[in-house]
Each structure stands twice: as structure tokens, then as C-alpha cells.
Scaffold this motif. Structure first.
Motif, PDB file in Angstrom:
ATOM      1  N   ASP A 192       0.841  -1.196   0.000  1.00  0.00           N
ATOM      2  CA  ASP A 192       0.000   0.000   0.000  1.00  0.00           C
ATOM      3  C   ASP A 192       0.878   1.248   0.000  1.00  0.00           C
ATOM      4  O   ASP A 192       1.584   1.521   0.977  1.00  0.00           O
ATOM      5  N   PRO A 193       0.842   2.031  -1.080  1.00  0.00           N
ATOM      6  CA  PRO A 193       1.676   3.238  -1.114  1.00  0.00           C
ATOM      7  C   PRO A 193       1.093   4.407  -0.330  1.00  0.00           C
ATOM      8  O   PRO A 193       1.798   5.376  -0.043  1.00  0.00           O
ATOM      9  N   ARG A 194      -0.177   4.340   0.020  1.00  0.00           N
ATOM     10  CA  ARG A 194      -0.849   5.515   0.578  1.00  0.00           C
ATOM     11  C   ARG A 194      -0.319   5.951   1.942  1.00  0.00           C
ATOM     12  O   ARG A 194      -0.052   7.147   2.142  1.00  0.00           O
ATOM     13  N   PRO A 195      -0.137   5.028   2.910  1.00  0.00           N
ATOM     14  CA  PRO A 195       0.300   5.527   4.230  1.00  0.00           C
ATOM     15  C   PRO A 195       1.729   6.054   4.247  1.00  0.00           C
ATOM     16  O   PRO A 195       2.055   6.886   5.095  1.00  0.00           O
ATOM     17  N   ALA A 196       2.587   5.569   3.340  1.00  0.00           N
ATOM     18  CA  ALA A 196       4.011   5.877   3.447  1.00  0.00           C
ATOM     19  C   ALA A 196       4.501   6.888   2.413  1.00  0.00           C
ATOM     20  O   ALA A 196       5.685   7.208   2.373  1.00  0.00           O
ATOM     21  N   THR A 197       3.604   7.373   1.560  1.00  0.00           N
ATOM     22  CA  THR A 197       3.999   8.299   0.501  1.00  0.00           C
ATOM     23  C   THR A 197       3.653   9.734   0.887  1.00  0.00           C
ATOM     24  O   THR A 197       2.547  10.003   1.371  1.00  0.00           O
ATOM     25  N   ALA A 198       4.609  10.632   0.686  1.00  0.00           N
ATOM     26  CA  ALA A 198       4.342  12.068   0.833  1.00  0.00           C
ATOM     27  C   ALA A 198       4.079  12.616  -0.563  1.00  0.00           C
ATOM     28  O   ALA A 198       4.986  12.691  -1.394  1.00  0.00           O
ATOM     29  N   ALA A 199       2.807  12.953  -0.824  1.00  0.00           N
ATOM     30  CA  ALA A 199       2.415  13.394  -2.165  1.00  0.00           C
ATOM     31  C   ALA A 199       1.633  14.692  -2.050  1.00  0.00           C
ATOM     32  O   ALA A 199       0.428  14.677  -1.758  1.00  0.00           O
ATOM     33  N   PRO A 200       2.280  15.838  -2.275  1.00  0.00           N
ATOM     34  CA  PRO A 200       1.541  17.112  -2.170  1.00  0.00           C
ATOM     35  C   PRO A 200       0.413  17.228  -3.182  1.00  0.00           C
ATOM     36  O   PRO A 200      -0.600  17.859  -2.905  1.00  0.00           O
ATOM     37  N   TRP A 201       0.600  16.634  -4.362  1.00  0.00           N
ATOM     38  CA  TRP A 201      -0.401  16.714  -5.430  1.00  0.00           C
ATOM     39  C   TRP A 201      -0.890  15.317  -5.779  1.00  0.00           C
ATOM     40  O   TRP A 201      -0.224  14.326  -5.461  1.00  0.00           O
TER      41      TRP A 201
END
Length: 911
Positions: free
Chosen positions: A486-495
Motif C-alpha cells: 500500500d503506497p498511501r500511508p508511506a507516501t508524501a504526495a503534495p499533489w
């Protein structure tokens, strides 16, 4: 100033003369309650409080006093309600029944009001209403069901009676009643006009829907002078041909004796496509048009006559009843039958009197507002970005008021615009809520989530977790070695991320256009895999992250089953060396006769090889994986050998079996399986002898059975569901096979051991516990002694779960030197926290008959054997043994030297 003695005496004298003041009477409660529902604690002899209400309305009516309200709750009231008590001006007695969806729902047999004044009755469903000799009576939101009799009769010289916002049929106002008001009602005519005013001066009929058949819609007769008919909608539901005299019904009828000072205007009459209606009969003269009535009487100047159409009557878009009435007409009410106020449809011209916009008829057309949604522009953006929310509704009119709550604790934005903007000051997963409201308070609400991120670069990451089954359902399944990334909890994505590429590290890939879900993947085999996520956002930024992920089997409980045969190649052809044979396991519905869990992780099999053309060995391993160097069964040419095999389930629900050389027949029996989150835990123990026929009971003859108590014996608890045994035969008189099974009444078509004359043979068996904590042994032919050693058990309070592994070689003394008689070897490579291990031990190049004993390293050697050795014969056995510090010890008896090969099949840990 101090009182004088004269003052004190005077005061005392007055008290004596007049007496002490009387105590003030307690004020009656403002509300009485009636509730007949079950559990309401009602009684007609109680106080009529909310906690102890009356059971009947009549009980409350007998005691109600001016200014009190009688609240009637939902229930059944099979009573004829007779009201004769009165309120006072400004302090009426009010009977207020609970409504259902703004409409009356509480039924009574009838409602009769006699000689009363200053009463309000609201929300009942009587079959009939009768009012006589009463004054200042309000009948609001009633619904009658009189059938073939008048639904409402107001008579007996009553005055100032108001029937409003109700549904009734054949309403009669008579007997000298004065100033009666009918407002915002739907009145039907069955056996007479919807409303008849006879000898009822000052009757006001305003904003009603009058549905007639063969009579006049409104009949004003006798001495009903000074009456008024305004803002009504009139239509007939029968053709003239359907009426008894073949003549059409009349819309408004005013008799010559009632015409004086009687007025009519702003009514709408539906004429019908074939002249179902004669518009007016005024003072004895028929007038077919409003213009003719106006010319003759001065009345009806703003009346409308339209063709028959329900779209008109129901006030659909464009209907002439909308915003065309007289808001100053006598008896106009501020709300319609549903409680909705007068509303101005902005799409319709205001053609009412003086530009007014009240509708004609009983209902006021409202804006339709039932649902809303909210669209968010930049619903994923860094702090400081302007976020725009836009409301979408099903409103037909527009002109709504919107309240936007952006979910971050700031004040809501209230606006007439459909859009609102906001700038968030800190990151959040915020819920934007918009409430749209009409001018009359009808609302619709919608929510949407916006993701406010911290400023900074796109930085990819992902989390990993093993996906484990949670049931033994044969239909749904979760394969072993399944993982979620799951990339969602560990990714910092401003956009917003608009590209996701996943490399699972085993030659398979996945792609997504959004980062809105996790990615699930099943590996074919355990191991370390380099998993890579490459992410791209809407601004063109790209970032990659790679991590090594270890895929391994999960700790599992054991599910015991009654053994059954999976495969027997003796009738269909032999195995050929070099060609693996696929064995379909009963995973899910693969074997319709034995539906088992679709998520099993490892299988326990009893594998028998027979009719071998040469000395050889058989290996068993999970399908989809390379053949290991380990072996499970060793067989002499022409002989029969068996062994228990514990093997992980392949990704396709199968295992493979292959001979090293020659040909042979293969027999596979299914014994049980391991799976996470189900089954029982295992407790290993040093071997405990529960049966030795050499010392008790004697040999087991051919065709004979022997039932053995195992639960509650030798350290095995009474609630054990399965027991692991080492089963040894000795003193055998002829080739045979032995079956161990749970139920003595149902012998299974399987085998566990193949005894031979002159040879001690052993095999491990996991046997479900049968009735009364027993198992049963069966010998097919000849006679043999049997020795049964328990090496562990499965129970609800067992200690350890089993983790299967791909068969792995731990030790082989052929490279280090034989084990001498009376010596031991230590085998390492088992996880240090393991309480026990499942190994396949093979003895080969044996110089003398004897046995091997496996036990936890550093512990006392038990007086039991794990494997019987024979000169010139390679002998394997499936062994479950305690372990300590990641090691086991294997002791060689005094019979002769041996080479020993140890293969790991799995291990037990206390999870």
C-alpha cells in the motif's frame, strides 16, 4: 419604625375577623398526554403525564381545562370522541395528535363537538365529524372517511368554526351556522357537492381543491348570504354521460336567496375536454364563462377556466394555479395542508392580486429539493492552495442559500452562490459539508473529502503486510504467500498521484492511474523480493522507492479431518522417473466429495510408494516451485514403503511428486491441513508410550481392530482434537498394512504403515481423536505387534502454531561422517524460538539393525524411537520433535553405525 401596641392589636383583630389567607391552588399542567402504545405505562385513572399517560383521548377530554394541550401519541384509539368542554378566549383547549410525514395518522371512530367553545382539534382521522351549537372551533389537519355519508357537518347555529388543511367528503354547513371558514382543504363529492352551505351566512370557502362528480362543486343555498369563494380549484372526475340525468356538473352554484353580498374571484375551474362542467349557476342563471359571470354579477373577474389536465390541477411547472391567487382574500391561511408557507416560484409571473404570489387551491407549490452533491476542485493539494467547492442540487427554482463547512474548524461560509472558496492553513483529511436550503427551510446536505497535504517534494513509500485468511470457507480463498503493498500511508504526495507502477520483484508488474488502493500479489515461493514503486503526480514529479520484502509462510493452526484417499495410480499407470506427477489437493471445491478450506497453507499427507522397478526415492514439494534436493520416501525394488509428508500448498492448490529413478505406483492419502487463523495449536512433548502390544493385548491379527484410549493418557489432555504418534510395527508375520483412524464404526480407506516380516518399520501419523478420546488401529493381514508413541497433540489451549517451509536440507552426515553406535549428532538451522520441528529423517548405509531417537538438544533422551534402522535399507520417517535453541539431537542406538540425513519441513513457535 417600631410598630406600636395599637398597631399590633389591630392586625391581630383583622386576622381574627378575616381568617388566614387560603393557600394558592396548584396550577394545572400545561400538557396532558395520551399514548396507547404497548409499553407506554398508560392508565385512564392516572395523571396524564408523559410517564403515565392516559390510554384514551376521551379520558383526557373529560378533565382538560382552558389553556391545556392534550398531546396524542401514535397508537390505536377505537373510540367515539365526544367533546363538550370549553376553553376560554385566548386559552383554548387543544387536542394535538402526532402526525406522520406531515399528515394525520391517528384514527378514531368519530369526532362530535357539542355545545363547546374555544377548542382546537388537530391531526386526527375520524370517520365523521359533527359540530353543533359550538363557537370558535378549529378543525385542522383532519382526514375523514365517511364513505356514503357526509364526512363533516357543521350545524346547530355554530359560529366561527374553521375547517382547515384537511381531507373530507360531502361537507355540509347548515342550521344557521355563521362565519364558517373552509381553507386549504381537499374536499370530494360522492353523494353530493364537496361542500354545501345551506342557511349558513358568512361562509368563507378559500384555497380549497373541490373535486366533484355529478353535483355542484360548491353549493351556496338558503340564507347563506355574505359568503365568499376565493382561490379555489374546481374540477369534475365524471363526464356528463356518467351522471344520472346526463347533464354536466356545476362548478360554483349560488342560489338566488344566497346571492346577496356573496362574492367569488380568483377561482380556477377545469372545464374538461368534452364539457364535463357547467362553470357557474348564479342566482338561478347559468354562465359558461368567467366573463359572462362578471358581466352579469360583477363576480369572477379573475377566475380562470382551463381544459381538463391533471398537470394543471397538481400545480406542475407552468400551471396557471401557480402564483395567481388573491393573497388578501378572506380566510387566507399562511401555510398549506402540508404546513408549507406561501412561496414565490421565480420562473412564473406573479399574476395574483396586486402582484401577489399565493397559489390557487389547497397546496402551495414549492421548490423541489431532495438531494445535493458537492464537487471539489483541487481536492488533493498542498496547504495554501485555493480550494473551490461547488454545490449541485435538484432544485428547479434556484435562489437557494448554501452553507459551506470546510471541516477545519473555521467559520462556515453562507452564500447565495453555488460555489465557495477556501484556503487551508494546515494539512488535514477534511470533510467539506454543504447544506442547501430553500426559502421555506427545506434542506439537502452533501459531503465530500478533501486531502490537504504538506508542501514538499513527491516522496514514494509503501507498507507491506501479509494477507491472511480469516475463515475455512471453501468458496472464498486467500492463497499462501499473498501480500498487500500500500503506497498511501508511506507516501508524501503534495499533489494527486496519477501514475503508479509496481514491480513485485518476481517478474510480475501492476499499474494504476491513481493512488487510491493497495496492490495485492501472491508469490509462487518464499524468498526475498525487491519490490519497487514508481509514482508520478499531476505536476509531473516522479519518485521511486525499492525495498526488499521477505515472503514466507505464516504460522498456522491444524485442522484435523477424517483421512481419505486422494490418489492411487495402481489402476491408471505408474510414475516415471524425471516426470513430476501433479497431486490435486482438496483445496476449496477441487474435490467435490471433500470440500475443505480454499485457503489451506500446508497439507499433511500419507504417501505410499509400491511396485518400484528399482531402488529409488520420491520427493514431494509445492507446485510452481523448483524440485528440492530433499526426499520423503525411500523404496527398495519390489517393495512397499510409506511416510507422512507435510508440504506447503502450491499457488495453484497442488503439490508435485517425482521419482528419482525407475517406475512405481503412488498412493496419496489426505490426513489434514494447516492454515492461519483457524484450527488448533500444537504442544510437542517427549515421546510417551500409549500402546505396546508386546506387553498388553498381544499381536493384532489380520482383519482385527484395537481401540486405544489416547486423550487423557500420557500427558495428552482430554480435549485434544488430534494426536501425533510414531507408529512402529515389529514381529510381523506377513506383508500387510495398518490403518489408524478416529471412529471405530467408520474405517477409512487409507493406510499409515506397511509392515513386513522380519523388519521393524515405523511411520508418523497425525490421527484425529474419536469417540471417548480414542483412536482405532486396524491390521489388514497376518499378525503384527504395534507400538504407539505420542509425540505431541493439538488442542484449543495448545502452545504453538506451525510454520511450513519448502523442504530444506539441514544436515547430511555423508559429508561429515557416520554416527557411531551410541553416539549422537546435533542438527541446527531451526529458528531459535521454535518449540518443536517437523523433519524428515533418513537413515542410510546402516551396518546393523537399531533405531534413531530425535529430541530437543540439551535435554534428556527419551526411551522411545523415532525411526527403525535396517542394514542395507534406506529408511525415512516423518518426525515431530521438540527443539531447543534452534537445534535437535539425533541419537543412534547400539545396533550399528548410520548415515543420517535431516530435512526441515516446518517448525512450531509460540505465537
Amino acid at each position: 419604625m417600631r410598630p406600636t401596641r395599637a398597631t399590633v392589636l389591630l392586625t391581630a383583630g383583622l386576622v381574627t375577623l378575616l381568617g388566614t389567607p387560603a393557600a394558592t391552588a396548584a396550577e394545572p399542567p400545561s400538557t396532558l398526554y395520551v399514548n396507547s402504545r404497548e409499553g407506554s405505562n398508560c392508565t385512564d385513572s392516572g395523571p396524564g403525564s408523559q410517564t403515565v399517560p392516559y390510554c384514551t383521548i376521551s379520558a383526557a377530554a373529560k378533565v382538560a381545562v382552558p389553556g391545556q394541550t392534550v398531546k396524542v401519541g401514535m397508537g390505536v384509539y377505537p373510540e367515539a370522541l365526544n367533546l363538550d368542554r370549553s376553553g376560554t378566549p385566548g386559552k383554548p383547549i387543544v387536542f394535538d395528535a402526532e402526525l406522520a410525514d406531515r399528515m394525520p395518522a391517528i384514527s378514531v371512530k368519530s369526532l362530535t363537538i357539542t355545545g363547546a367553545s374555544h377548542l382546537v382539534v388537530r391531526g386526527l382521522r375520524p370517520s365523521t365529524v359533527r359540530v353543533s351549537g359550538s363557537t370558535d372551533i378549529e378543525l385542522d389537519r383532519l382526514r375523514t372517511s365517511g364513505g356514503r355519508v357526509p364526512g363533516v357537518i357543521i350545524g346547530g347555529a355554530s359560529a366561527d368554526v374553521r375547517l382547515t388543511r384537511s381531507h373530507a367528503s360531502d361537507v355540509r354547513i347548515e342550521g344557521g351556522s355563521r362565519r364558517t371558514l373552509l381553507g386549504r382543504n381537499e374536499l370530494l363529492g360522492h353523494d353530493g357537492p364537496p361542500v354545501t352551505a345551506q342557511d349558513a351566512p358568512g361562509t368563507v370557502i378559500t384555497n380549497n381543491r373541490l373535486v366533484n362528480s355529478c353535483f355542484a362543486a360548491a353549493s351556496v343555498t338558503g340564507t347563506s348570504t355574505g359568503s365568499a369563494l376565493f382561490n379555489n380549484v374546481v374540477y369534475a372526475y365524471r363526464t356528463a354521460a356518467a351522471c344520472p340525468d346526463g347533464a354536466p356538473a356545476t362548478g360554483i352554484e349560488v342560489a338566488p336567496t344566497a346571492a346577496s353580498e356573496t362574492r367569488a374571484d380568483y377561482n380556477l375551474l377545469v372545464d374538461g375536454e368534452t364539457s364535463w362542467l357547467t362553470a357557474y349557476k348564479w342566482a338561478g342563471t347559468v354562465h359558461e364563462t368567467a366573463a359572462a359571470l362578471k358581466a352579469a354579477t360583477g363576480q369572477g373577474e379573475h377566475d380562470l377556466l382551463v381544459p381538463s389536465a391533471m398537470m394543471v390541477v397538481d400545480g406542475n411547472d407552468g400551471s396557471p394555479i401557480i402564483d395567481s391567487g388573491d393573497p388578501t382574500a378572506p380566510g387566507v391561511l399562511p401555510t398549506d395542508e402540508r404546513g408549507f408557507p406561501t412561496a414565490d416560484d421565480p420562473r412564473q409571473p406573479n399574476t395574483g392580486k396586486d402582484g401577489g404570489y399565493i397559489d390557487r387551491g389547497n397546496r402551495e407549490t414549492q421548490d423541489w429539493l431532495s438531494r445535493a452533491s458537492v464537487e471539489i476542485e483541487e481536492n488533493w493539494a498542498p496547504v495554501g492552495t485555493t480550494v473551490t467547492a461547488r454545490a449541485v442540487t435538484d432544485s428547479r427554482w434556484g435562489g437557494l442559500t448554501y452553507t459551506y463547512d470546510f471541516g477545519d474548524g473555521t467559520d462556515p461560509v453562507i452564500t447565495k452562490d453555488r460555489t465557495a472558496t477556501h484556503v487551508y492553513a494546515k494539512p488535514c483529511e477534511c470533510t467539506v459539508k454543504v447544506t442547501a436550503a430553500t426559502g421555506v427551510g427545506v434542506t439537502a446536505t452533501a459531503e465530500a473529502t478533501t486531502k490537504v497535504t504538506a508542501t514538499g517534494p513527491l516522496t514514494a513509500g509503501f507498507t507491506t503486510r501479509a494477507v491472511l485468511p480469516d475463515s475455512d470457507n471453501p468458496i472464498g480463498y486467500t492463497r499462501p504467500l499473498t501480500y498487500e503493498f500500500d503506497p498511501r500511508p508511506a507516501t508524501a504526495a503534495p499533489w494527486p498521484v496519477q501514475r503508479v507502477d509496481v514491480d513485485f520483484g518476481d517478474g510480475t508488474y501492476a499499474h494504476g492511474d491513481h493512488m487510491d488502493s493497495a496492490y495485492t500479489h501472491t508469490y509462487d515461493r518464499p524468498g526475498d523480493y525487491k519490490v519497487t514503486f514508481t509514482l508520478g503526480d499531476k505536476k509531473g514529479a516522479v519518485n521511486t522507492v525499492t525495498r526488499t520484502v521477505r515472503a514466507e509462510y505464516a504460522p498456522s493452526g491444524y485442522a484435523a479431518v477424517e483421512p481419505f484417499r486422494l490418489l492411487d495410480t495402481r489402476a491408471g499407470g505408474s510414475l516415471q522417473a524425471g516426470n513430476p506427477t501433479s497431486v490435486v489437493l482438496p483445496v476449496g471445491l477441487a474435490d467435490p466429495k471433500h470440500p475443505l478450506s480454499g485457503s489451506m497453507a500446508a497439507a499433511v499427507l500419507n504417501v505410499t510408494v509400491t511396485d518400484a522397478t528399482q531402488d529409488t526415492h520420491l520427493s514431494v514439494w509445492p507446485s510452481g516451485q523448483p524440485r528440492p534436493i530433499t526426499s520423503n520416501v525411500n523404496i527398495k525394488a519390489g517393495g512397499t514403503a510409506s511416510n507422512t509428508v507435510t508440504v506447503p500448498v502450491g499457488a495453484d492448490g497442488k503439490v508435485l511428486a517425482q521419482l528419482n529413478s525407475g517406475k512405481a505406483a503412488l498412493i496419496v492419502d489426505f490426513v489434514g491441513y494447516y492454515q492461519p487463523n483457524i484450527g488448533r495449536r500444537f504442544t510437542p512433548q517427549n515421546p510417551a508410550r500409549v500402546l505396546d502390544t508386546r506387553t498388553a493385548g498381544g499381536k493384532l491379527g489380520g482383519g482385527q481392530t484395537r481401540t486405544v484410549k489416547v486423550a487423557g493418557v500420557g500427558g495428552i489432555p482430554a480435549d485434544a482434537t488430534a494426536v501425533t504418534f510414531n507408529l512402529t510395527s515389529t514381529g510381523t508375520t506377513q506383508n500387510t498394512h495398518v490403518i489408524a483412524y478416529p471412529d471405530p464404526a467408520r474405517r477409512t480407506a487409507t493406510s499409515n504403515l506397511n509392515p513386513e516380516p522380519g523388519v521393524d518399520k515405523s511411520n508418523q501419523a497425525i490421527v484425529p481423536v474419536g469417540p471417548d478420546g480414542t483412536i482405532t488401529l486396524y491390521n489388514n493381514a497376518g499378525a503384527t505387534d504395534l507400538v504407539l508413541d505420542a509425540v505431541g497433540y493439538y488442542a484449543q489451549d495448545g502452545k504453538a502454531l506451525f510454520t511450513p517451509v519448502v523442504p530444506t536440507r539441514l544436515a547430511d552426515t555423508r559429508t561429515t561422517g557416520k554416527i557411531a553406535p551410541g553416539a549422537a549428532t546435533t542438527v541446527a538451522g531451526i529458528p531459535a524460538n521454535a518449540l518443536g520441528a517437523v523433519v524428515n529423517i533418513t537413515a542410510t548405509d546402516t551396518t546393523g539393525a537399531g533405531f534413531l531417537t530425535a529430541h530437543a538438544d540439551g535435554t534428556a533422551r527419551p526411551e522411545a524411537s523415532s525411526l527403525s534402522t535396517r542394514p542395507g535399507v534406506t529408511v525415512p520417517n516423518h518426525v515431530t520433535t521438540p527443539a531447543a535453541g534452534g537445534r535437535i539431537a539425533i541419537w543412534n542406538s547400539w545396533g550399528g553405525s548410520n548415515h543420517v540425513i535431516t530435512d526441515l519441513l516446518g517448525y512450531f513457535t509460540q505465537n
